[in-house]
Motif scaffolding. Structure first.
Motif, PDB file in Angstrom:
ATOM      1  N   ILE A  76      53.855  19.845  33.313  1.00 44.24           N
ATOM      2  CA  ILE A  76      53.442  21.111  33.916  1.00 44.24           C
ATOM      3  C   ILE A  76      52.014  20.902  34.397  1.00 44.24           C
ATOM      4  CG2 ILE A  76      53.020  23.569  33.583  1.00 44.24           C
ATOM      5  CD1 ILE A  76      55.045  23.473  31.265  1.00 44.24           C
ATOM      6  N   PHE A  77      51.822  20.889  35.699  1.00 42.50           N
ATOM      7  CA  PHE A  77      50.506  20.660  36.281  1.00 42.50           C
ATOM      8  C   PHE A  77      49.772  21.998  36.412  1.00 42.50           C
ATOM      9  CE2 PHE A  77      52.777  16.896  37.421  1.00 42.50           C
ATOM     10  CZ  PHE A  77      51.830  15.887  37.590  1.00 42.50           C
ATOM     11  N   VAL A  78      48.549  22.041  35.901  1.00 44.86           N
ATOM     12  CA  VAL A  78      47.742  23.260  35.971  1.00 44.86           C
ATOM     13  C   VAL A  78      46.446  22.928  36.710  1.00 44.86           C
ATOM     14  CG1 VAL A  78      46.702  25.138  34.655  1.00 44.86           C
ATOM     15  CG2 VAL A  78      48.733  23.984  33.763  1.00 44.86           C
ATOM     16  N   PHE A  79      46.144  23.698  37.750  1.00 46.78           N
ATOM     17  CA  PHE A  79      45.001  23.404  38.620  1.00 46.78           C
ATOM     18  C   PHE A  79      43.961  24.518  38.563  1.00 46.78           C
ATOM     19  CE2 PHE A  79      48.553  21.055  40.359  1.00 46.78           C
ATOM     20  CZ  PHE A  79      47.991  19.841  40.750  1.00 46.78           C
ATOM     21  N   ILE A 132      50.995  25.150  38.744  1.00 46.49           N
ATOM     22  CA  ILE A 132      50.390  26.459  38.970  1.00 46.49           C
ATOM     23  C   ILE A 132      48.943  26.306  39.411  1.00 46.49           C
ATOM     24  CG2 ILE A 132      49.653  26.722  36.563  1.00 46.49           C
ATOM     25  CD1 ILE A 132      51.052  29.607  38.586  1.00 46.49           C
ATOM     26  N   ASN A 133      48.570  27.091  40.406  1.00 46.82           N
ATOM     27  CA  ASN A 133      47.176  27.217  40.817  1.00 46.82           C
ATOM     28  C   ASN A 133      46.598  28.427  40.100  1.00 46.82           C
ATOM     29  OD1 ASN A 133      45.573  25.609  42.400  1.00 46.82           O
ATOM     30  ND2 ASN A 133      46.161  26.511  44.346  1.00 46.82           N
ATOM     31  N   CYS A 134      45.605  28.226  39.239  1.00 46.50           N
ATOM     32  CA  CYS A 134      45.003  29.342  38.506  1.00 46.50           C
ATOM     33  C   CYS A 134      44.034  30.114  39.407  1.00 46.50           C
ATOM     34  CB  CYS A 134      44.249  28.828  37.283  1.00 46.50           C
ATOM     35  SG  CYS A 134      45.293  28.004  36.069  1.00 46.50           S
ATOM     36  N   ASP A 135      43.690  31.320  38.986  1.00 44.90           N
ATOM     37  CA  ASP A 135      42.695  32.091  39.734  1.00 44.90           C
ATOM     38  C   ASP A 135      41.326  31.436  39.628  1.00 44.90           C
ATOM     39  OD1 ASP A 135      44.603  33.892  40.466  1.00 44.90           O
ATOM     40  OD2 ASP A 135      44.018  35.447  39.043  1.00 44.90           O
ATOM     41  N   LEU A 321      51.120  36.333  49.392  1.00 45.01           N
ATOM     42  CA  LEU A 321      50.065  35.326  49.423  1.00 45.01           C
ATOM     43  C   LEU A 321      49.863  34.713  48.041  1.00 45.01           C
ATOM     44  CD1 LEU A 321      48.079  34.143  51.482  1.00 45.01           C
ATOM     45  CD2 LEU A 321      46.396  35.809  50.734  1.00 45.01           C
ATOM     46  N   GLU A 322      49.991  35.558  47.006  1.00 46.64           N
ATOM     47  CA  GLU A 322      49.839  35.042  45.645  1.00 46.64           C
ATOM     48  C   GLU A 322      50.902  33.989  45.351  1.00 46.64           C
ATOM     49  OE1 GLU A 322      50.086  36.300  40.936  1.00 46.64           O
ATOM     50  OE2 GLU A 322      50.769  37.686  42.479  1.00 46.64           O
ATOM     51  N   TYR A 323      52.148  34.239  45.761  1.00 49.20           N
ATOM     52  CA  TYR A 323      53.228  33.281  45.504  1.00 49.20           C
ATOM     53  C   TYR A 323      52.904  31.920  46.120  1.00 49.20           C
ATOM     54  CZ  TYR A 323      57.802  31.047  45.623  1.00 49.20           C
ATOM     55  OH  TYR A 323      58.826  30.144  45.476  1.00 49.20           O
ATOM     56  N   ASN A 324      52.469  31.933  47.370  1.00 44.75           N
ATOM     57  CA  ASN A 324      52.108  30.680  48.030  1.00 44.75           C
ATOM     58  C   ASN A 324      50.888  30.033  47.383  1.00 44.75           C
ATOM     59  OD1 ASN A 324      54.201  30.796  49.893  1.00 44.75           O
ATOM     60  ND2 ASN A 324      52.994  31.913  51.403  1.00 44.75           N
ATOM     61  N   TYR A 325      49.948  30.868  46.959  1.00 49.28           N
ATOM     62  CA  TYR A 325      48.750  30.340  46.293  1.00 49.28           C
ATOM     63  C   TYR A 325      49.125  29.647  44.988  1.00 49.28           C
ATOM     64  CZ  TYR A 325      44.329  30.172  43.772  1.00 49.28           C
ATOM     65  OH  TYR A 325      43.235  29.732  43.047  1.00 49.28           O
ATOM     66  N   ALA A 332      42.877  26.541  47.187  1.00 50.97           N
ATOM     67  CA  ALA A 332      42.028  27.267  46.231  1.00 50.97           C
ATOM     68  C   ALA A 332      40.742  27.766  46.883  1.00 50.97           C
ATOM     69  CB  ALA A 332      41.716  26.381  45.030  1.00 50.97           C
ATOM     70  N   GLU A 333      40.372  27.174  48.021  1.00 51.06           N
ATOM     71  CA  GLU A 333      39.202  27.642  48.771  1.00 51.06           C
ATOM     72  C   GLU A 333      39.327  29.132  49.088  1.00 51.06           C
ATOM     73  OE1 GLU A 333      35.616  27.021  50.119  1.00 51.06           O
ATOM     74  OE2 GLU A 333      36.744  25.139  50.289  1.00 51.06           O
ATOM     75  N   VAL A 334      40.552  29.588  49.335  1.00 53.96           N
ATOM     76  CA  VAL A 334      40.788  30.994  49.674  1.00 53.96           C
ATOM     77  C   VAL A 334      40.365  31.899  48.528  1.00 53.96           C
ATOM     78  CG1 VAL A 334      42.592  32.708  50.148  1.00 53.96           C
ATOM     79  CG2 VAL A 334      42.611  30.499  51.334  1.00 53.96           C
ATOM     80  N   MET A 335      40.693  31.508  47.286  1.00 61.65           N
ATOM     81  CA  MET A 335      40.325  32.333  46.137  1.00 61.65           C
ATOM     82  C   MET A 335      38.816  32.381  45.955  1.00 61.65           C
ATOM     83  SD  MET A 335      41.659  34.324  43.865  1.00 61.65           S
ATOM     84  CE  MET A 335      43.371  33.922  43.534  1.00 61.65           C
ATOM     85  N   THR A 336      38.128  31.278  46.236  1.00 60.25           N
ATOM     86  CA  THR A 336      36.666  31.276  46.165  1.00 60.25           C
ATOM     87  C   THR A 336      36.080  32.226  47.204  1.00 60.25           C
ATOM     88  OG1 THR A 336      36.571  28.992  45.341  1.00 60.25           O
ATOM     89  CG2 THR A 336      34.582  29.858  46.378  1.00 60.25           C
ATOM     90  N   ILE A 337      36.606  32.179  48.418  1.00 64.68           N
ATOM     91  CA  ILE A 337      36.103  33.057  49.483  1.00 64.68           C
ATOM     92  C   ILE A 337      36.323  34.520  49.106  1.00 64.68           C
ATOM     93  CG2 ILE A 337      36.310  33.714  51.914  1.00 64.68           C
ATOM     94  CD1 ILE A 337      37.287  30.850  52.478  1.00 64.68           C
ATOM     95  N   VAL A 338      37.506  34.840  48.571  1.00 64.05           N
ATOM     96  CA  VAL A 338      37.848  36.222  48.231  1.00 64.05           C
ATOM     97  C   VAL A 338      36.991  36.747  47.084  1.00 64.05           C
ATOM     98  CG1 VAL A 338      39.667  37.706  47.286  1.00 64.05           C
ATOM     99  CG2 VAL A 338      40.192  36.102  49.122  1.00 64.05           C
ATOM    100  N   THR A 339      36.776  35.932  46.052  1.00 68.29           N
ATOM    101  CA  THR A 339      36.090  36.409  44.851  1.00 68.29           C
ATOM    102  C   THR A 339      34.567  36.319  44.935  1.00 68.29           C
ATOM    103  OG1 THR A 339      36.405  34.228  43.817  1.00 68.29           O
ATOM    104  CG2 THR A 339      38.039  35.934  43.334  1.00 68.29           C
ATOM    105  N   LEU A 340      34.059  35.270  45.562  1.00 73.42           N
ATOM    106  CA  LEU A 340      32.604  35.089  45.636  1.00 73.42           C
ATOM    107  C   LEU A 340      32.023  35.462  46.992  1.00 73.42           C
ATOM    108  CD1 LEU A 340      31.843  31.731  43.748  1.00 73.42           C
ATOM    109  CD2 LEU A 340      31.545  34.066  42.943  1.00 73.42           C
ATOM    110  N   LYS A 341      32.918  35.624  47.972  1.00 73.48           N
ATOM    111  CA  LYS A 341      32.470  35.880  49.350  1.00 73.48           C
ATOM    112  C   LYS A 341      31.475  34.805  49.805  1.00 73.48           C
ATOM    113  CE  LYS A 341      33.434  40.792  49.866  1.00 73.48           C
ATOM    114  NZ  LYS A 341      34.351  40.904  48.725  1.00 73.48           N
TER     115      LYS A 341
END
Length: 641
Positions: A76-79, A132-135, A321-325, A332-341
């Motif tokens: 089980i790969f966790v990122f 899984i790609n974590c938040d 989008l979450e499913y694809n993420y 994962a760059e997308v989550m950084t942009i969304v959370t940290l702007k």
């Protein structure tokens, strides 16, 4: 995270803390990015100097997964996901160190290339391997899953040395990717052996051991006075001795925390909060991503036993989008942009005397930010600025007309989503290109126009590389591997591909393979940077176009970068074409007397020339006095024509 000095200490005393293990017939939780970094550095072979040989990397990742399968090990790969604000000091420090390292004349810095870790996601999805790609950071999820599923962890993070789960460091595995062995020989670490050396300790205190040692969130000298240590002490053995002695004297966890922070006049609330976070992670027995992981076919036997554990947290991303993420098809760059702007640019090998490689990608980023946020302020982008310095640029959102919210984008018309990319490239319609090459051709055109590479050797080298991996190698292996399902309405390029024969492919590979090996050409510093900078710019375009394409729910088939970019090959081709006409070189040397391949090559060149947008004045980047810059260009509906 990481505990400074702990890995070195453990390795110096490895015979005491490790047991030999033949790993087979089990689940295992794998720290995804720790694995990709480890395997890359193990098999890199100096190719990082040229931006990465992704075909080799893809094979290494595939071979590793096949090794697990032969041993009946279900991984089980966790990122890790987004960067976290609390790690900002560490992030900036590492970025600065890499800039200083990669900016030096030496090119053997083992720079992780742009897609070094991303290559694995397509492979995992192809093979239906649980991942899984974590938040955010993955450590606590890795531990929670290991506890829930009662299995070991594979990683290279020193934090796992201070935890109760069985831990197998990557460098303690005997890797034999080419054999048919059905057992993985390795060594497993158990924390009880470490604690027993220092007189033993109740395992409930383990989170406090981690806090007292220090990590990315708590400076390692924070508790120096408490432990009677000199600030900056790197002696992990002495630290552990003092820590365990001190903790054994404490009445309970609560009083220990109070005593730890009693004399911390500065940042005491912050330290308490970090300690409580560490304790919370240690106690966590429920992965919020378990329900997603249990969807995989390989996890079917665990569904009944664990289906009662349901997370109650909602993602900040829309469901589609979450499913694809989670699957890793959204970066994962997308989550950084969304959370940290914020956008953090990867440090790459480039010409450090020129503007940063990523400058030409600003227009792509404008679209990405517009899709994610709609109207709003510019967001800062952080990376190399001038020379070896870190600085900021600002990128404003580009609002499409009509504007469709992110949550509904996947439901919008295909033509609408395609046009966002086509308009960005500057063409009205894309036709006559094989589907799996469409996005590559679009990126190639955008890059060539914005870097003045339309007729360059780089352009021809990239086209040859695409033909090599999408046509020649596939047909060489399997002559039936041609797109012949529908013979009606084929374009010239597609028709030419169907006419390629295996004999021409075999002959071509005997010539092309000579350019696969790392040579000494990069000893010529001027020539090296002249070639490598444009390829760094190209990879930046690929990176952000792939993110844009994924946010639009893939109106074009996503690029498989291992089929389009092999850095060593591209560099060697450019060296050979330095003082000659690139098109003549390809036709008369690489594909000499190979008519079927020459026809494919020439038809692609001709088609790109037809697609190229009409020349126009390019936007420039202006710098302001606040060490931030804003790229000019269209940004809002008002600016739309």
């Amino acid at each position: 995270m990481g505990i400074p000095g702990l890995t070195s200490f453990i390795n110096r005393n490895s015979t005491q803390y490790f047991e030999n293990l033949q790993l087979k017939d089990t689940l295992v939780i794998i720290d995804g990015y720790a694995l990709t970094n480890f395997l890359y550095r193990l098999y890199e072979n100096q190719t990082s100097a040229f931006g990465g040989d992704y075909d080799v990397l893809a094979k290494v990742y595939t071979d590793f997964i096949n090794l697990l399968t032969r041993c009946n090990i279900t991984p089980i790969f966790v990122f890790d996901g987004a960067y976290e604000q609390r790690k900002m000091e560490t992030i900036m420090s590492r970025m600065s160190q890499r800039i200083q390292s990669y900016g030096q004349p030496m090119k053997s810095a083992e720079c992780m290339p742009m897609f070094g870790s991303d290559v694995i996601f397509d492979i995992l999805n192809d093979m239906d391997i649980p991942h899984i790609n974590c938040d955010f950071e993955a450590d606590s999820e890795i531990v929670a899953l290991a506890k829930l599923l009662d299995c070991p962890v594979i990683s290279r993070d020193s934090d796992f040395y201070i935890n109760t789960v069985p831990y197998i460091p990557l460098d303690k595995i005997i890797l034999d990717l080419d054999s048919n062995i059905k057992v993985m020989n390795c060594q497993v670490y158990k924390v009880e052996k470490l604690l027993n050396e220092f007189g033993g300790l109740n395992l409930d205190y383990l989170p406090l051991v981690a806090a007292l040692l220090g990590n990315d969130y708590i400076r390692q000298d924070t508790f120096s006075s408490l432990l009677r240590l000199n600030p900056g002490c790197f002696n992990c053995g002495l630290k552990l001795k003092r820590i365990t002695d001190w903790l054994r004297k404490q009445h309970d966890i609560k009083s220990a925390i109070s005593n730890m922070t009693y004399n911390l006049y500065r940042n005491s609330d912050y330290i308490k909060n970090q300690i409580n976070n560490i304790i919370k992670d240690y106690k966590n027995m429920n992965s919020k991503y378990l329900s997603f992981i249990l969807q995989y076919k390989k996890m079917s036997t665990y569904r009944d036993r664990l289906r009662h554990l349901k997370p109650n947290e909602k993602s900040i991303l829309p469901p589609w989008l979450e499913y694809n993420y989670r699957r890793g098809t959204i970066n994962a760059e997308v989550m950084t942009i969304v959370t940290l702007k914020k956008i953090f640019f990867k440090v790459q090998i480039e010409d450090y005397e020129k503007l940063p490689y990523y400058i030409i990608s600003f227009k792509i980023m404008e679209r990405i930010i517009g899709l994610l946020f709609g109207k709003g302020e510019s967001i800062p982008t952080i990376g190399r600025k001038n020379g070896l310095n870190i600085g900021q640029y600002k990128v404003a959102p580009y609002i499409t007309n009509p504007y469709i919210p992110l949550a509904d984008l996947n439901k919008s018309e295909m033509v609408y989503r395609k046009n966002i990319i086509l308009n960005l490239v500057g063409i009205k319609k894309l036709h006559g290109v094989p589907k799996d090459m469409e996005l590559f051709i679009l990126i190639l055109i955008y890059w060539a126009v914005h870097t003045n590479n339309i007729k360059s050797k780089h352009m021809h080298a990239l086209i040859v590389c695409a033909i090599t991996f999408n046509v020649i190698k596939k047909i060489e292996i399997d002559p039936k591997n041609k797109k012949t399902e529908d013979n009606n309405g084929k374009s010239v390029i597609e028709e030419n591909i169907t006419r390629v024969n295996k004999e021409d492919c075999i002959k071509a590979m005997s010539v092309l393979s000579n350019y696969f090996q790392v040579g000494q050409y990069y000893n010529n510093k001027h020539l090296y940077y002249k070639i490598i900078h444009s390829f760094a710019q190209f990879q930046s375009c690929v990176y952000f176009f792939m993110i844009l394409n994924s946010l639009l729910d893939f109106p074009f088939d996503q690029c498989r970068i291992e089929n389009f970019y092999k850095g060593t090959f591209l560099y060697n081709l450019c060296v050979e074409m330095e003082n000659c006409d690139p098109e003549v070189f390809v036709s008369s040397k690489l594909f000499k007397k190979l008519d079927s391949l020459n026809n494919v090559y020439k038809s692609i060149i001709k088609h790109i020339n037809v697609l190229l947008p009409a020349p126009k004045k390019r936007a420039t980047v202006t710098q302001d006095t606040n060490n931030s810059s804003r790229p000019k260009g269209k940004k809002t509906q008002k600016n739309q024509k």
